[in-house]
Scaffold this active site. Structure first.
Site, PDB file in Angstrom:
ATOM      1  N   GLY A   1       1.401   1.049  -5.511  1.00  0.00           N
ATOM      2  CA  GLY A   1       2.333   1.444  -4.714  1.00  0.00           C
ATOM      3  C   GLY A   1       3.795   0.875  -5.337  1.00  0.00           C
TER       4      GLY A   1
ATOM      5  N   ASP B   1       4.668   0.846  -8.638  1.00  0.00           N
ATOM      6  CA  ASP B   1       5.154   1.797  -9.651  1.00  0.00           C
ATOM      7  C   ASP B   1       4.230   3.255  -9.394  1.00  0.00           C
ATOM      8  OD1 ASP B   1       6.021   3.307 -11.954  1.00  0.00           O
ATOM      9  OD2 ASP B   1       4.671   1.974 -13.341  1.00  0.00           O
ATOM     10  N   LYS B   2       4.735   3.711  -8.301  1.00  0.00           N
ATOM     11  CA  LYS B   2       4.120   5.009  -7.703  1.00  0.00           C
ATOM     12  C   LYS B   2       4.215   6.196  -8.920  1.00  0.00           C
ATOM     13  CE  LYS B   2       4.815   4.244  -2.924  1.00  0.00           C
ATOM     14  NZ  LYS B   2       3.548   4.241  -2.106  1.00  0.00           N
TER      15      LYS B   2
ATOM     16  N   ASN C   1       5.103  -1.662   5.374  1.00  0.00           N
ATOM     17  CA  ASN C   1       5.599  -0.423   4.782  1.00  0.00           C
ATOM     18  C   ASN C   1       4.827   0.661   5.396  1.00  0.00           C
ATOM     19  OD1 ASN C   1       4.025   1.374   2.809  1.00  0.00           O
ATOM     20  ND2 ASN C   1       2.883  -0.598   2.503  1.00  0.00           N
TER      21      ASN C   1
ATOM     22  N   GLY D   1       4.056   6.357   3.182  1.00  0.00           N
ATOM     23  CA  GLY D   1       3.508   7.633   3.262  1.00  0.00           C
ATOM     24  C   GLY D   1       3.283   8.106   1.847  1.00  0.00           C
ATOM     25  N   PHE D   2       2.943   7.654   0.946  1.00  0.00           N
ATOM     26  CA  PHE D   2       2.772   8.351  -0.404  1.00  0.00           C
ATOM     27  C   PHE D   2       4.058   9.058  -1.023  1.00  0.00           C
ATOM     28  CE2 PHE D   2      -2.160   8.583   0.069  1.00  0.00           C
ATOM     29  CZ  PHE D   2      -2.399   7.253   0.016  1.00  0.00           C
TER      30      PHE D   2
ATOM     31  N   ASN E   1      -4.223   5.380  -9.599  1.00  0.00           N
ATOM     32  CA  ASN E   1      -4.584   5.402  -7.886  1.00  0.00           C
ATOM     33  C   ASN E   1      -4.073   6.939  -7.579  1.00  0.00           C
ATOM     34  OD1 ASN E   1      -4.011   5.271  -5.235  1.00  0.00           O
ATOM     35  ND2 ASN E   1      -4.543   2.890  -5.465  1.00  0.00           N
TER      36      ASN E   1
ATOM     37  N   ASN F   1      -7.858   6.260  -3.315  1.00  0.00           N
ATOM     38  CA  ASN F   1      -7.185   5.726  -2.192  1.00  0.00           C
ATOM     39  C   ASN F   1      -7.504   6.408  -0.728  1.00  0.00           C
ATOM     40  OD1 ASN F   1      -5.744   4.362  -0.411  1.00  0.00           O
ATOM     41  ND2 ASN F   1      -3.723   4.664  -1.158  1.00  0.00           N
TER      42      ASN F   1
ATOM     43  N   SER G   1      -5.043   3.975   2.754  1.00  0.00           N
ATOM     44  CA  SER G   1      -3.488   3.871   3.164  1.00  0.00           C
ATOM     45  C   SER G   1      -3.379   4.010   4.853  1.00  0.00           C
ATOM     46  CB  SER G   1      -2.691   4.599   2.374  1.00  0.00           C
ATOM     47  OG  SER G   1      -1.205   4.780   3.220  1.00  0.00           O
TER      48      SER G   1
ATOM     49  N   ASN H   1      -0.747   5.044   6.082  1.00  0.00           N
ATOM     50  CA  ASN H   1       0.302   5.876   6.522  1.00  0.00           C
ATOM     51  C   ASN H   1       0.451   7.278   6.148  1.00  0.00           C
ATOM     52  OD1 ASN H   1       1.999   3.281   7.020  1.00  0.00           O
ATOM     53  ND2 ASN H   1       2.053   3.133   4.698  1.00  0.00           N
ATOM     54  N   THR H   2      -0.933   7.763   6.008  1.00  0.00           N
ATOM     55  CA  THR H   2      -1.195   9.125   5.950  1.00  0.00           C
ATOM     56  C   THR H   2      -2.030   9.266   7.039  1.00  0.00           C
ATOM     57  OG1 THR H   2      -0.864   9.339   3.645  1.00  0.00           O
ATOM     58  CG2 THR H   2      -2.185  10.968   4.610  1.00  0.00           C
TER      59      THR H   2
ATOM     60  N   LYS I   1     -10.624   2.177  -3.179  1.00  0.00           N
ATOM     61  CA  LYS I   1     -10.104   1.064  -2.477  1.00  0.00           C
ATOM     62  C   LYS I   1     -10.127   1.127  -1.147  1.00  0.00           C
ATOM     63  CE  LYS I   1      -5.369  -0.940  -2.471  1.00  0.00           C
ATOM     64  NZ  LYS I   1      -4.027  -0.973  -2.981  1.00  0.00           N
TER      65      LYS I   1
ATOM     66  N   ASN J   1      -6.552  -2.920   0.939  1.00  0.00           N
ATOM     67  CA  ASN J   1      -5.186  -2.365   1.125  1.00  0.00           C
ATOM     68  C   ASN J   1      -4.344  -3.306   2.138  1.00  0.00           C
ATOM     69  OD1 ASN J   1      -2.961  -0.514   1.435  1.00  0.00           O
ATOM     70  ND2 ASN J   1      -4.409   1.324   0.342  1.00  0.00           N
ATOM     71  N   THR J   2      -3.441  -2.720   2.962  1.00  0.00           N
ATOM     72  CA  THR J   2      -2.565  -3.333   3.708  1.00  0.00           C
ATOM     73  C   THR J   2      -3.434  -3.157   5.264  1.00  0.00           C
ATOM     74  OG1 THR J   2      -1.441  -1.305   4.262  1.00  0.00           O
ATOM     75  CG2 THR J   2      -0.456  -2.793   2.879  1.00  0.00           C
TER      76      THR J   2
ATOM     77  N   GLY K   1       0.939  -9.037   2.013  1.00  0.00           N
ATOM     78  CA  GLY K   1       1.683 -10.529   1.845  1.00  0.00           C
ATOM     79  C   GLY K   1       0.856 -11.695   2.575  1.00  0.00           C
TER      80      GLY K   1
HETATM   81  C1  LIG Z   1       5.549  -1.062  -0.285  1.00  0.00           C
HETATM   82  C2  LIG Z   1       4.112  -1.120  -0.484  1.00  0.00           C
HETATM   83  C3  LIG Z   1       3.615   0.299  -0.882  1.00  0.00           C
HETATM   84  C4  LIG Z   1       2.506   0.321  -1.258  1.00  0.00           C
HETATM   85  N1  LIG Z   1       1.839   1.570  -1.486  1.00  0.00           N
HETATM   86  C5  LIG Z   1       0.492   1.678  -1.880  1.00  0.00           C
HETATM   87  C6  LIG Z   1       0.043   2.781  -2.368  1.00  0.00           C
HETATM   88  O1  LIG Z   1       0.938   3.750  -2.609  1.00  0.00           O
HETATM   89  N2  LIG Z   1      -1.295   2.936  -2.760  1.00  0.00           N
HETATM   90  C7  LIG Z   1      -2.095   2.040  -2.639  1.00  0.00           C
HETATM   91  O2  LIG Z   1      -3.356   2.103  -2.606  1.00  0.00           O
HETATM   92  N3  LIG Z   1      -1.685   0.532  -1.973  1.00  0.00           N
HETATM   93  C8  LIG Z   1      -0.428   0.715  -1.803  1.00  0.00           C
HETATM   94  N4  LIG Z   1      -0.106  -0.587  -1.193  1.00  0.00           N
HETATM   95  C9  LIG Z   1      -0.892  -1.585  -1.060  1.00  0.00           C
HETATM   96  C10 LIG Z   1      -1.092  -2.896  -2.123  1.00  0.00           C
HETATM   97  O3  LIG Z   1      -1.580  -1.956  -3.309  1.00  0.00           O
HETATM   98  C11 LIG Z   1      -1.856  -3.843  -2.088  1.00  0.00           C
HETATM   99  O4  LIG Z   1      -3.295  -3.385  -1.856  1.00  0.00           O
HETATM  100  C12 LIG Z   1      -1.470  -4.436  -0.412  1.00  0.00           C
HETATM  101  O5  LIG Z   1      -0.108  -4.608  -0.607  1.00  0.00           O
HETATM  102  C13 LIG Z   1      -2.085  -6.011  -0.506  1.00  0.00           C
HETATM  103  O6  LIG Z   1      -1.553  -6.883  -1.412  1.00  0.00           O
HETATM  104  P1  LIG Z   1      -0.272  -7.617  -1.528  1.00  0.00           P
HETATM  105  O7  LIG Z   1      -0.544  -8.607  -0.113  1.00  0.00           O
HETATM  106  O8  LIG Z   1      -0.360  -8.594  -2.718  1.00  0.00           O
HETATM  107  O9  LIG Z   1       0.864  -6.974  -1.350  1.00  0.00           O
HETATM  108  C14 LIG Z   1       1.492  -0.736  -0.842  1.00  0.00           C
HETATM  109  C15 LIG Z   1       2.093  -1.916  -0.562  1.00  0.00           C
HETATM  110  C16 LIG Z   1       3.191  -2.040  -0.340  1.00  0.00           C
HETATM  111  C17 LIG Z   1       3.899  -3.374   0.120  1.00  0.00           C
END
Ligand SMILES: Cc1cc2nc3c(=O)[nH]c(=O)nc-3n(C[C@H](O)[C@H](O)[C@H](O)COP(=O)(O)O)c2cc1C
Length: 352
Positions: A69, A71-72, A117, A120-121, A146, A179, A182, A184-185, A215, A244-245, A263
């Site tokens: 996320g 380095d998309k 966040n 939404g990919f 990913n 993945n 997420s 957001n999709t 994941k 994931n989040t 976080g």
């Molecule tokens: C802004 C943002 C964008 C993210 N985009 C993706 C994504 O495109 N694909 C994915 O698998 N996880 C995505 N994540 C989730 C992270 O890869 C990670 O699983 C999640 O943030 C938990 O780790 P952290 O608490 O260290 O951030 C995103 C997280 C953030 C904050």
């Protein structure tokens, strides 16, 4: 060289997504002028015999990776090495380019060291990413790819998106991550079901020898996560990334009503689900832990619970690249204090 503690107040004056673009622009210069980043690499990138391990047929010089996320579009792989990461997971990449959700879609909860966040990919799509990976792969630090489905692809056609992506990108990364977690999709997390997982891995494993990981989201009952990940492994998954989040908005004081939280507030929730999955799958597959990791102690807790690797996103934003160095140097100390001669001896040591 500006230390992060001086850069951070400037970045935090900007909208989070604008700040991200500024950082990306800076880190992209590593692609055209790699030698300018030698100093950063020597400052941040920690190597030590205690931290090195072989996984997925590659050497991981340290176990701390960049979570998906950030380095998309595979533009910052060199830059991430300069920040100290032992591996980089690019993406989520979709078959077609897509703009993602309307802005604003990324928010800081500063006191809680948390990001919300709803991106939404948003990404450049498979063909552009393929072109960039061709220029970079194989790289000194391993690369994970990913992948996710396009928003407009129906759930019925989702497998086709994943197999299209695997065909296009599998030879350009060291491992692939499916993945379906997420938030957001719309409908994506509904794919975390037995039928989809079975069909997906049967179709995917026929296409590549490269490791394919799944994941998962943290918002599942532990038993459901165990059942799902066990099934994935039975059907050929080579690893699990948890998590994931989260969409548990009760974790922050002033939540927005969209997106997922990452976080500090995710730390315990993510650990608990990881731990439940590891109790079943440690020793049977490769486990990667993500979610709220912000110190060497927390990374070590995940490693001892069974994680071969850890990933970080949000703590990088709040603490800067010095954190990646500090986690790695802290891990060396913790491993030495416990009398280990290599990280592999510590992985899962709390399980027995
Ligand atoms: C802004 C943002 C964008 C993210 N985009 C993706 C994504 O495109 N694909 C994915 O698998 N996880 C995505 N994540 C989730 C992270 O890869 C990670 O699983 C999640 O943030 C938990 O780790 P952290 O608490 O260290 O951030 C995103 C997280 C953030 C904050």
């Amino acid at each position: 060289m500006i230390p992060y503690e001086r850069l951070k107040p400037l970045l935090f004056k900007l909208q989070p997504e604008t700040a991200h673009h500024v950082v990306e622009t800076l880190l992209r210069t590593a692609n055209v002028c790699p030698s300018a980043f030698n100093h950063w690499t020597s400052k941040h990138f920690v190597t030590h015999e205690l931290l090195a391990q072989e996984l997925f047929g590659r050497s991981f010089l340290n176990p701390v990776g960049l979570a998906a996320g950030f380095d998309k579009n595979a533009t910052m792989i060199r830059g991430m090495q300069a920040l100290g990461f032992g591996f980089t997971e690019i993406g989520t990449v979709t078959p077609k380019p897509q703009a993602g959700n309307p802005k604003p879609r990324m928010f800081r909860h500063i006191e809680e060291e948390t990001i919300q966040n709803a991106m939404g990919f948003n990404n450049d799509g498979m063909l552009k990413v393929q072109k960039r990976l061709k220029e970079r792969y194989p790289f000194t630090t391993p690369i994970g790819v990913n992948i996710g489905k396009n928003k407009l692809t129906s759930d019925a056609d989702a497998i086709n998106d994943y197999t299209t992506l695997i065909k296009a990108l599998h030879h350009l990364g060291d491992y692939i991550v499916i993945n379906i977690s997420s938030p957001n999709t719309p409908g994506l997390r509904d794919l975390q079901n037995e039928t989809f997982i079975t069909n997906l891995f049967e179709a995917s494993k026929a296409l590549t020898e490269k490791p394919i990981l799944l994941k998962i989201a943290p918002d599942m009952e532990a038993q459901q996560a165990v059942d799902l990940t066990s099934l994935a492994v039975e059907k050929g998954a080579d690893g699990i990334i948890a998590t994931n989040t989260t969409i548990d908005y009760s974790l922050v004081k002033h939540p927005k009503d969209i997106g997922g939280l990452s976080g500090a507030v995710l730390k315990d929730k993510s650990f608990e689900l990881f731990d439940a999955v590891a109790a079943e799958l440690y020793g049977k597959t490769v486990l990667i832990s993500a979610g709220g990791i912000d110190s060497a102690e927390e990374a070590y807790r995940r490693i001892k619970a069974g994680a071969s690797l850890v990933q970080i996103f949000t703590a990088l934003i709040f603490k800067g690249p010095e954190l990646i160095r500090d986690i790695n140097t802290g891990l060396i100390k913790l491993l030495q204090d416990d009398g280990y001669s290599n990280i592999t001896e510590a992985i899962g040591s709390d399980r027995s």
